[in-house]
Design an enzyme around this catalytic site. Structure first.
Site, PDB file in Angstrom:
ATOM      1  N   PHE A 300      26.637  -8.739  -4.547  1.00 53.76           N
ATOM      2  CA  PHE A 300      27.851  -7.915  -4.436  1.00 53.76           C
ATOM      3  C   PHE A 300      28.313  -7.571  -5.862  1.00 53.76           C
ATOM      4  O   PHE A 300      29.465  -7.759  -6.224  1.00 53.76           O
ATOM      5  CB  PHE A 300      28.955  -8.655  -3.673  1.00 53.76           C
ATOM      6  CG  PHE A 300      28.530  -9.188  -2.332  1.00 53.76           C
ATOM      7  CD1 PHE A 300      28.582  -8.406  -1.195  1.00 53.76           C
ATOM      8  CD2 PHE A 300      28.066 -10.494  -2.210  1.00 53.76           C
ATOM      9  CE1 PHE A 300      28.189  -8.908   0.041  1.00 53.76           C
ATOM     10  CE2 PHE A 300      27.672 -11.013  -0.979  1.00 53.76           C
ATOM     11  CZ  PHE A 300      27.725 -10.210   0.151  1.00 53.76           C
ATOM     12  N   ASN A 305      30.203  -5.934 -13.290  1.00 52.03           N
ATOM     13  CA  ASN A 305      31.292  -6.688 -13.920  1.00 52.03           C
ATOM     14  C   ASN A 305      30.857  -8.082 -14.375  1.00 52.03           C
ATOM     15  O   ASN A 305      31.242  -8.552 -15.454  1.00 52.03           O
ATOM     16  CB  ASN A 305      32.470  -6.793 -12.949  1.00 52.03           C
ATOM     17  CG  ASN A 305      33.746  -7.289 -13.619  1.00 52.03           C
ATOM     18  OD1 ASN A 305      34.237  -6.670 -14.549  1.00 52.03           O
ATOM     19  ND2 ASN A 305      34.270  -8.404 -13.153  1.00 52.03           N
ATOM     20  N   GLU A 321      23.805  -4.702  -4.699  1.00 51.44           N
ATOM     21  CA  GLU A 321      25.029  -4.078  -4.197  1.00 51.44           C
ATOM     22  C   GLU A 321      24.646  -3.093  -3.106  1.00 51.44           C
ATOM     23  O   GLU A 321      23.590  -2.462  -3.178  1.00 51.44           O
ATOM     24  CB  GLU A 321      25.750  -3.368  -5.343  1.00 51.44           C
ATOM     25  CG  GLU A 321      26.889  -2.447  -4.957  1.00 51.44           C
ATOM     26  CD  GLU A 321      28.030  -3.176  -4.284  1.00 51.44           C
ATOM     27  OE1 GLU A 321      28.502  -2.673  -3.239  1.00 51.44           O
ATOM     28  OE2 GLU A 321      28.445  -4.229  -4.783  1.00 51.44           O
ATOM     29  N   CYS A 394      37.869 -13.772  -2.551  1.00 48.30           N
ATOM     30  CA  CYS A 394      39.224 -13.241  -2.337  1.00 48.30           C
ATOM     31  C   CYS A 394      39.786 -13.696  -0.999  1.00 48.30           C
ATOM     32  O   CYS A 394      40.856 -13.253  -0.594  1.00 48.30           O
ATOM     33  CB  CYS A 394      39.225 -11.718  -2.430  1.00 48.30           C
ATOM     34  SG  CYS A 394      38.150 -10.904  -1.229  1.00 48.30           S
TER      35      CYS A 394
END
Length: 438
Positions: A300, A305, A321, A394
């Protein structure tokens, strides 16, 4: 014959009951006070642990009730006056009435509860930065009615748009852009052709994305291009029927991280808290300790990043991704930063067999999945037997579920960090390091 599982009943909305007194004992992960009356749980929005309040039930269920806060009889010593004037109505920063140290304690307690089966003996570390003016991107809702319009965010537990004059969690520049935009739109016909607006700030400056619901005239577009020049912001137009604004390579956005430059489309995902992103990536590198013997799998990966900082330190990095455009952006970012030891692949990681990892001699894995987690792909990770897995999450509940699976497959939790990516909100971002047992 299999028995049919009865459907869960949602709490029913009744006419308001009598005002009653409650002793508040705890907070939910949505920042609602938890109280009990005659043995039944009641959730009270706006109430804090240790308080005695008067509240009125508006939803009644078999297992719990929901109540509106009427009056605080005995306030918590940790209750503070919210800095934002829109706190009582806006659905954004639900923790502003609680002092910052206690915000962390509330999130930590909830996280410990979620991870009790896998990390009960692991001390939860804390990573934080500025409590306000941190948000470098935001989606603004628009609603127009003939000669008037509303501009702001969704209300608490509502689809209604709350008119916002100022948002204290936006960066200073975006607060200025928002204020100017609100004034200029008030007298413009453009509001009738807008679905929503996106605000963005990065190393290139501030930007505004207009999502159009209808075609506008060239004159109106030219007027707003002049406005953008006067405000020193870049302006992007997402036309009706487009999934994204059409943006040429020269007009892409970019941000700086770990001495690297990351180009991205203005509507691609990036972390909204720039300083916390810097700290998060630095912590990931410190925990995972990639070296020139490591082959690291970044799942992912977005536009790179984590992948690019890993590639500065590791022997080889493979980033995966699902979105082809972000994979291509990752490849271009690797070229831009002269990193030739990184490969980007497109694959749907919700499918267990979406990519063959058997030919990659992976030593470490970093994964940063969406809220749904990575359960479908965990078996593929376990099969390649990485020494360490760094999981950035998250959603603490899906992290707990996925970590339980990995622990059952021979991994142990070494470190856990609660990262304050969204101060003043109840949101919890977590980093967990797991290591394969010998």
């Amino acid at each position: 014959m299999r028995r049919r599982t009865p459907s869960r009943r949602s709490p029913k909305t009744h006419s308001l009951g009598p005002v009653q007194s409650y002793q508040v004992d705890a907070l939910t992960n949505e920042a609602k006070g938890v109280a009990r009356l005659a043995g039944k749980v009641t959730f009270i929005d706006g109430a804090l642990p240790g308080e005695i309040v008067e509240a009125q039930v508006f939803k009644e269920g078999r297992r719990f009730d929901e109540a509106n806060l009427v009056q605080i009889t005995q306030p918590s010593p940790y209750r503070v006056t919210p800095e934002c004037v829109h706190f009582s109505k806006c659905g954004g920063c639900s923790f502003q009435h609680l002092a910052e140290p206690q915000q962390f304690e509330a999130k930590k307690n909830w996280l410990e509860g979620q991870l009790r089966n896998v990390a009960s003996k692991v001390n939860i570390e804390y990573l934080a930065d500025a409590p306000t003016k941190y948000r470098r991107r935001a989606r603004i809702s628009i609603q127009s009615h003939k000669e008037s319009f509303q501009m702001g965010f969704r209300g608490k537990a509502s689809k209604n748009i709350i008119q916002i004059d100022q948002c204290i969690v936006l960066t200073e520049k975006l607060q200025m852009v928002y204020a100017e935009l609100k004034v200029s739109l008030a007298g413009s016909s453009l509001v009738h052709q807008l679905g929503h607006i996106e605000l963005l700030e990065d190393a290139k400056g501030a930007a505004v994305v207009f999502r159009l619901t209808d075609v506008i005239s060239d004159d109106l577009k030219a007027h707003w291009q002049v406005w953008a020049g006067e405000q020193d912001v870049a302006l992007y137009w997402q036309q009706p029927g487009e999934s994204k604004a059409a943006v040429e390579d020269g007009a892409l956005r970019h941000y700086e991280l770990d001495g690297l430059t990351f180009n991205y489309h203005p509507q691609d995902f990036i972390q909204v808290n720039e300083m916390m992103n810097q700290k998060m990536v630095a912590q990931a590198m410190a925990w995972l300790e990639p070296n020139d013997n490591d082959v690291v799998l970044d799942l992912f990966c977005g536009v790179g990043n984590f992948s690019l900082p890993l590639a500065k330190r590791a022997k080889q990095v493979v980033g995966i991704e699902v979105q082809e455009n972000m994979v291509e952006a990752g490849r271009k970012n690797a070229q831009l930063n002269q990193l030739d030891n990184i490969t980007f692949l497109a694959a749907d990681l919700t499918q267990s067999d979406s990519v063959n990892l058997s030919k990659i001699d992976v030593t470490k894995v970093l994964l940063d999945p969406p809220r749904a987690g990575a359960l479908e792909f965990l078996d593929s990770i376990v099969k390649i037997k990485p020494m360490q897995i760094l999981y950035v999450s998250c959603s603490a509940s899906t992290l707990a579920r996925d970590a339980e699976y990995l622990v059952a497959k021979g991994y142990k939790v070494l470190r856990v960090s609660l990262m304050e990516m969204f101060p003043q909100t109840s949101h919890v971002e977590t980093m967990m390091l797991l290591q394969k047992k010998k």
